[in-house]
Enzyme design. Structure first.
Site, PDB file in Angstrom:
ATOM      1  N   SER A 103       0.810  -1.210   0.000  1.00 45.82           N
ATOM      2  CA  SER A 103       0.000   0.000   0.000  1.00 45.82           C
ATOM      3  C   SER A 103       0.849   1.268   0.000  1.00 45.82           C
ATOM      4  CB  SER A 103      -0.972  -0.041   1.190  1.00 45.82           C
ATOM      5  OG  SER A 103      -1.943   0.954   1.107  1.00 45.82           O
ATOM      6  N   ASP A 244      -2.441   6.347  -3.488  1.00 42.51           N
ATOM      7  CA  ASP A 244      -1.296   5.714  -2.853  1.00 42.51           C
ATOM      8  C   ASP A 244      -0.803   4.568  -3.729  1.00 42.51           C
ATOM      9  OD1 ASP A 244      -3.287   3.845  -2.411  1.00 42.51           O
ATOM     10  OD2 ASP A 244      -2.682   3.406  -0.353  1.00 42.51           O
ATOM     11  N   ASP A 246      -1.138   1.380  -4.000  1.00 43.58           N
ATOM     12  CA  ASP A 246      -2.046   0.401  -4.600  1.00 43.58           C
ATOM     13  C   ASP A 246      -3.395   1.006  -4.961  1.00 43.58           C
ATOM     14  OD1 ASP A 246      -2.971   0.670  -1.980  1.00 43.58           O
ATOM     15  OD2 ASP A 246      -3.541  -1.435  -1.803  1.00 43.58           O
ATOM     16  N   ASP A 248      -5.906   2.261  -3.439  1.00 43.45           N
ATOM     17  CA  ASP A 248      -7.168   2.023  -2.728  1.00 43.45           C
ATOM     18  C   ASP A 248      -7.556   3.205  -1.854  1.00 43.45           C
ATOM     19  OD1 ASP A 248      -5.319   1.736  -0.683  1.00 43.45           O
ATOM     20  OD2 ASP A 248      -6.201  -0.102   0.131  1.00 43.45           O
TER      21      ASP A 248
END
Length: 457
Positions: A103, A244, A246, A248
């Site tokens: 992440s 960010d 990833d 999400d």
């Protein structure tokens, strides 16, 4: 096993090539999860995606080998956002989805997130069962030579997600005339996010779209929002969007370079959906970290703020339990369950842009939905034992709570993804907030250091 050891609040995470983020453990995770999800007589399939970290080249084949050894077919989709993996898991009727990502963490870290066939993150109970199998002798349970799985790449995976994201934007609207700075953090959305905005008509100024395996989240993305804000002002853009690693979660900058956090984004979308009759339930779901100003704004509009523990998975669980369709975190995870099962920074951004197009006002007016209370969050790193168990720290926390006298909030917790103690205070008086947080962090830091010295002596 009564508690999870490997899985934190967002899957398994750690420093690459160091336990638990090694090829050996990734192989075992693939075997254990594969055995747990190979039920029934149909061919079993797992979707595996990743972000742009160098260590993804190590973790991906190890997981693939584990799943194939458990008898599962593996579909590899390459670098794509976490919500894309959840979407593809549902769309392709897969038994399991896996995202290889840490992440917002730096490139040195990596992680493994698992999704069930419904695209939801796995429950604590399921993760505990995977851990049990991971430590068991699986030699007699793995697939026979003729029952091994196969691996293949899905070449149009990015295109499928692009079309899915675009479908959440009103067909009657376009982004013509809007100049948008988009920071993809050199992460998983570096190809798909600019394409979505461009195809909807926006003028896109892309940042963080040149990943090299090392530069994910490095001075860019939602963990470095000052860069986004400066670029918005420099280019005279209407809006800035930072994802960010990833993708999400997101943060937003208005045209003046002022940051808009997840609480304001949740309030903006909730206000819009409530006015149009799209909001389900009697409010929204957020975590204990969300600002009291959000709660007051919702209450003034006849809605409630349903708080959960920190972690978007717990927000999603509460949304399902209560039938609400908006939830999220102050950090920028925004879950819109009409469209996705997990936080999706790009889809949330499209909802913000839809409101901007509809209202025709600048982002500095549209995105400032409520006045937040003074709030400060500070992190303290520790190395071994939990410093919150130290008597001096316990007393300092009790004194701080007494000092607030019911006119503010104090939240102190261990991070579920990093060796950090997070200290947050919120009150009407900013000076009080700053003093309380700084004093507590100093005491926690001293206690953490003393514990380390004890272990080293």
């Amino acid at each position: 096993m009564t508690q999870k050891r490997l899985f934190g609040t967002d899957g398994i995470r750690g420093t690459a090539n160091t336990a638990p983020m090694t090829a050996e453990i990734a192989l075992r995770v693939g075997q254990a999860a594969g055995l747990l999800f190979t039920r029934g007589d149909h061919r079993h399939r797992v979707i595996i995606g990743k972000d742009t970290r160098l260590s993804g080249y190590m973790i991906e084949p190890a997981l693939t080998a584990g799943f194939i050894g458990a008898g599962m077919d593996v579909t590899l989709v390459g670098p794509l956002p976490t919500p894309a993996i959840a979407m593809l898991t549902r769309s392709l009727r897969a038994d399991l989805g896996v995202m290889i990502s840490a992440s917002h963490n730096p490139y040195e870290d990596n992680g493994i997130k698992l999704f069930g066939p419904d695209g939801e993150k796995l429950s604590d109970a399921t993760e505990m069962e995977i851990e049990r199998l991971l430590h068991a002798d699986l030699s007699g349970q793995l697939a026979a030579p003729a029952a091994l799985g196969r691996a293949a790449r899905l070449e149009d995976a990015a295109g499928r997600y692009i079309e899915s994201a675009k479908s959440t934007f009103p067909k009657s609207q376009r982004l013509d005339g809007l100049k948008i700075v988009l920071d993809c953090a050199n992460g998983a959305a570096y190809r798909v996010a600019p394409t979505v905005l461009w195809e909807l008509g926006a003028t896109v100024i892309p940042l963080g779209v040149s990943p090299d395996g090392f530069n994910i989240n490095s001075g860019c993305g939602s963990t470095a929002p000052d860069y986004l804000c400066a670029q918005v002002v420099k280019h005279g853009a209407d809006l800035g969007i930072a994802l960010d690693g990833d993708a999400d979660r997101l943060l937003v900058s208005d045209e003046r370079g002022h940051l808009v956090d997840g609480d304001q984004i949740i309030a903006l979308i909730a206000r819009s959906w409530s006015a149009s009759g799209r909001l389900r339930g009697d409010g929204v779901v957020a975590t204990v970290m969300s600002n009291l100003g959000l709660e007051r704004f919702l209450k003034a509009n006849g809605l409630i703020l349903d708080r959960t523990r920190v972690g978007d998975r717990y927000v999603a669980e509460q949304m399902r339990a209560t039938g609400r369709n908006i939830g999220g975190e102050q950090s920028g995870h925004v879950i819109l369950s009409d469209y996705a099962t997990t936080g999706d920074g790009l889809i949330a951004a499209l909802q913000i842009l839809s409101v901007l197009v509809e209202e025709g006002r600048p982002a500095s007016e549209t995105c400032r939905v409520f006045a937040p209370l003074p709030q400060k969050l500070k992190n303290v790193r520790y190395h071994r034992d939990n410093p919150l168990l130290h008597p001096r720290v316990k007393q300092a926390i009790a004194d701080a709570e007494s000092g607030l006298n019911g006119h503010g909030r104090l939240l102190i917790r261990r991070s579920g993804t990093e060796p950090l103690i997070r200290v947050m205070a919120e009150a009407e008086d900013e000076t009080t907030v700053i003093r309380i947080v700084d004093e507590l962090c100093d005491i926690i830091a001293v206690s953490a250091e003393s514990e380390t010295q004890v272990h080293l002596s």
